[in-house]
Design an enzyme around this catalytic site. Structure first.
Site, PDB file in Angstrom:
ATOM      1  N   HIS A  79      -1.637  -2.767  -1.899  1.00 27.58           N
ATOM      2  CA  HIS A  79      -2.526  -1.740  -1.338  1.00 27.58           C
ATOM      3  C   HIS A  79      -3.469  -1.199  -2.402  1.00 27.58           C
ATOM      4  O   HIS A  79      -3.118  -1.100  -3.583  1.00 27.58           O
ATOM      5  CB  HIS A  79      -1.727  -0.610  -0.684  1.00 27.58           C
ATOM      6  CG  HIS A  79      -0.830   0.166  -1.591  1.00 27.58           C
ATOM      7  ND1 HIS A  79      -1.242   1.284  -2.287  1.00 27.58           N
ATOM      8  CD2 HIS A  79       0.479   0.002  -1.907  1.00 27.58           C
ATOM      9  CE1 HIS A  79      -0.232   1.778  -2.972  1.00 27.58           C
ATOM     10  NE2 HIS A  79       0.822   1.018  -2.773  1.00 27.58           N
ATOM     11  N   ASP A  81      -5.079   1.887  -2.231  1.00 29.48           N
ATOM     12  CA  ASP A  81      -5.145   3.346  -2.389  1.00 29.48           C
ATOM     13  C   ASP A  81      -4.106   3.854  -3.375  1.00 29.48           C
ATOM     14  O   ASP A  81      -3.090   3.196  -3.630  1.00 29.48           O
ATOM     15  CB  ASP A  81      -4.975   4.053  -1.042  1.00 29.48           C
ATOM     16  CG  ASP A  81      -3.583   3.881  -0.450  1.00 29.48           C
ATOM     17  OD1 ASP A  81      -3.080   2.738  -0.443  1.00 29.48           O
ATOM     18  OD2 ASP A  81      -2.995   4.888   0.003  1.00 29.48           O
ATOM     19  N   ASP A 140       0.651   1.615  -9.180  1.00 35.92           N
ATOM     20  CA  ASP A 140       1.062   1.601  -7.780  1.00 35.92           C
ATOM     21  C   ASP A 140      -0.189   1.759  -6.922  1.00 35.92           C
ATOM     22  O   ASP A 140      -0.635   2.874  -6.685  1.00 35.92           O
ATOM     23  CB  ASP A 140       2.060   2.732  -7.538  1.00 35.92           C
ATOM     24  CG  ASP A 140       2.513   2.852  -6.096  1.00 35.92           C
ATOM     25  OD1 ASP A 140       2.287   1.903  -5.323  1.00 35.92           O
ATOM     26  OD2 ASP A 140       3.091   3.898  -5.753  1.00 35.92           O
ATOM     27  N   GLU A 174      -1.733   2.908   2.254  1.00 34.53           N
ATOM     28  CA  GLU A 174      -0.275   2.770   2.214  1.00 34.53           C
ATOM     29  C   GLU A 174       0.383   4.072   1.816  1.00 34.53           C
ATOM     30  O   GLU A 174       1.446   4.432   2.338  1.00 34.53           O
ATOM     31  CB  GLU A 174       0.117   1.656   1.227  1.00 34.53           C
ATOM     32  CG  GLU A 174       1.600   1.289   1.249  1.00 34.53           C
ATOM     33  CD  GLU A 174       2.477   2.104   0.306  1.00 34.53           C
ATOM     34  OE1 GLU A 174       3.711   1.969   0.381  1.00 34.53           O
ATOM     35  OE2 GLU A 174       1.937   2.883  -0.517  1.00 34.53           O
ATOM     36  N   GLU A 175      -0.247   4.797   0.897  1.00 37.46           N
ATOM     37  CA  GLU A 175       0.382   6.002   0.354  1.00 37.46           C
ATOM     38  C   GLU A 175       0.502   7.128   1.375  1.00 37.46           C
ATOM     39  O   GLU A 175       1.274   8.066   1.170  1.00 37.46           O
ATOM     40  CB  GLU A 175      -0.389   6.492  -0.878  1.00 37.46           C
ATOM     41  CG  GLU A 175      -0.356   5.546  -2.069  1.00 37.46           C
ATOM     42  CD  GLU A 175       1.014   5.457  -2.731  1.00 37.46           C
ATOM     43  OE1 GLU A 175       1.933   6.178  -2.297  1.00 37.46           O
ATOM     44  OE2 GLU A 175       1.174   4.668  -3.675  1.00 37.46           O
ATOM     45  N   ASP A 197       4.826  -4.432  -4.555  1.00 36.92           N
ATOM     46  CA  ASP A 197       4.670  -2.980  -4.576  1.00 36.92           C
ATOM     47  C   ASP A 197       5.929  -2.279  -5.073  1.00 36.92           C
ATOM     48  O   ASP A 197       6.110  -1.087  -4.849  1.00 36.92           O
ATOM     49  CB  ASP A 197       4.306  -2.493  -3.160  1.00 36.92           C
ATOM     50  CG  ASP A 197       3.812  -1.059  -3.129  1.00 36.92           C
ATOM     51  OD1 ASP A 197       3.384  -0.549  -4.183  1.00 36.92           O
ATOM     52  OD2 ASP A 197       3.864  -0.443  -2.056  1.00 36.92           O
ATOM     53  N   HIS A 379       3.045   7.914  -9.487  1.00 35.37           N
ATOM     54  CA  HIS A 379       2.524   9.110  -8.809  1.00 35.37           C
ATOM     55  C   HIS A 379       2.331  10.296  -9.747  1.00 35.37           C
ATOM     56  O   HIS A 379       2.300  11.442  -9.285  1.00 35.37           O
ATOM     57  CB  HIS A 379       3.411   9.529  -7.629  1.00 35.37           C
ATOM     58  CG  HIS A 379       3.416   8.563  -6.490  1.00 35.37           C
ATOM     59  ND1 HIS A 379       3.811   8.918  -5.220  1.00 35.37           N
ATOM     60  CD2 HIS A 379       3.075   7.258  -6.415  1.00 35.37           C
ATOM     61  CE1 HIS A 379       3.720   7.859  -4.417  1.00 35.37           C
ATOM     62  NE2 HIS A 379       3.271   6.840  -5.136  1.00 35.37           N
TER      63      HIS A 379
END
Length: 409
Positions: A79, A81, A140, A174-175, A197, A379
């Site tokens: 992904h 994003d 990520d 995705e997030e 991922d 994150h």
């Protein structure tokens, strides 16, 4: 391969692609297209074909088979994003070669120390890509993107490596849990797929949470506190009463492994109106349903005390444990495990305490386990990734496609 994945990750990380859960569009932020257009051009440059990028931000491409065998079509996904949890604007990745095991000075005011992050000791002697301490890194899942493209490039440059038809997908949002919402499984045309991922070296995941989002709204009556007796109804008090009905041990900070939880994500309130936002997670479908029933019962209790209109509860299932859909085709997990073992990687098959795009895609007819991409401390400002792990992930992709070809007739 190592330098290629480093160069790609750093280049992709500098492009801001943060998603936005408050948006109702797909993708949720137009800036995700900034990276998607770069990737579309890059896929064409390395030699992939049948490249499509639709208005919803789904980028598909093909590497045609170079074998006459009847090999299943395999997809690899990542992904574009980055999380809403921390800023992804003006990312400035730092490269640290031959990490010595000590403190890492991210900037003049911030240190990342093995005392706080002991897993750093696993990376002594390796090349680390870190943040500058002011943003997340975006490994990520931009590490996953770099690994997939580097693997495809290697296969194109080494046609002696036999493989079936391969499909690549880079997806938005995705997030915020909406990655597959407009993913066209039929157009993608893969029999099986893998998301790149996961986290550290060796992660191989095919079980995820069952997941739901819950919103509770309480409605009160505001009256001047000096004359409020028997008149005021406090929406905040009702919201607190609801929360007090929730289990105190089944929360993220007290659970691990297969243990589920009810997590209060947000609260805002005044006398007239209060809102509670929760997520419910459990690997076991029955326990998942029981947690939702507990919340319904708590709502009924508050309604019995204050009136039915005083509280509303909305529960929406988000995704289910993909293990239920992958178990019948467990050979795709076995092939990934064998690919890792051939590279002297010890597979780590713990359940995902979360979900991936594969969680939803598996229920849409595309069984999709998850493979490590290498990120640590994702994150946040302490996020980093090992270049050696990214290189290994790239090699795992190459091994997987060979194993599928070798097993075919």
């Amino acid at each position: 391969m190592k330098e290629q994945v480093i160069e790609r990750l750093i280049r992709y990380a500098k492009i801001d692609t943060q998603s936005d859960f408050t948006s109702e569009t797909t993708p949720s932020t137009p800036k995700q297209f900034d990276l998607l257009h770069v990737l579309k051009d890059e896929l064409a440059t390395i030699g992939l074909t049948d490249i499509t990028l639709d208005e919803n931000g789904y980028l598909f491409a093909t590497l045609e088979a170079n074998t006459d065998k009847d090999v299943p079509t395999i997809g690899f996904l990542a992904h574009v994003d980055t999380t809403t949890d921390f800023t992804g604007t003006n990312v400035n990745p730092q490269r640290l070669d031959n990490y010595d095991g000590g403190d890492i000075q991210l900037n003049e005011n911030l240190v990342m120390s093995p005392a706080d992050f002991p897993e750093l000791q696993n990376y002594i002697g390796q090349t680390l890509i870190t943040t500058d301490g002011t943003t997340l890194l975006g490994a990520d899942d931009k590490a996953g993107i770099a690994e997939i493209i580097t693997a495809m490039e290697y296969l194109i440059q080494n046609p002696s490596i036999k493989h079936g038809k391969l499909r690549v997908a880079f997806t938005p949002d995705e997030e915020i849990g909406r990655g597959p919402h407009k993913f066209d499984v039929a157009a993608f045309g893969a029999d099986y797929a893998y998301t790149m991922d996961g986290g550290p070296l060796g992660e191989l995941q095919y079980e995820s949470f069952n997941a739901a989002g819950v919103k509770v709204i309480t409605k009160g009556t505001s009256v001047h506190p000096g004359s409020a007796k028997n008149k005021m109804v406090n929406a905040i008090t009702m919201a607190i009463a609801f929360q007090n009905e929730m289990p105190t041990e089944a929360v993220p900070e007290k659970t691990e492994g297969y243990e589920g939880f009810i997590h209060l994500m947000g609260f805002k309130g005044a006398i007239e109106h209060a809102e509670l936002s929760y997520i419910v997670r459990d690997h076991d479908r029955q326990k998942f349903e029981e947690k939702k029933q507990l919340m319904q019962a708590a709502a009924a209790k508050i309604q019995a005390q204050f009136g039915e209109d005083a509280l509303s509860i909305t529960i929406e299932d988000q995704y289910y444990n993909m293990g239920e859909k992958i178990e019948p085709v467990k050979e795709i997990v076995d092939i990934a495990r064998e690919a890792m073992e051939k590279l002297d990687i010890t597979p780590i098959t713990l359940p995902i305490r979360g979900g991936t795009d594969g969680s939803q895609l598996s229920y849409m007819g595309l069984p999709t386990p998850n493979i490590f991409a290498g990120g640590e401390n994702m994150h946040g400002k302490f996020e980093y990734v090992s270049a050696e792990t990214m290189e290994k992930a790239t090699q795992v992709i190459i091994e997987i496609v060979q194993l599928f070809e070798q097993r075919a007739k």
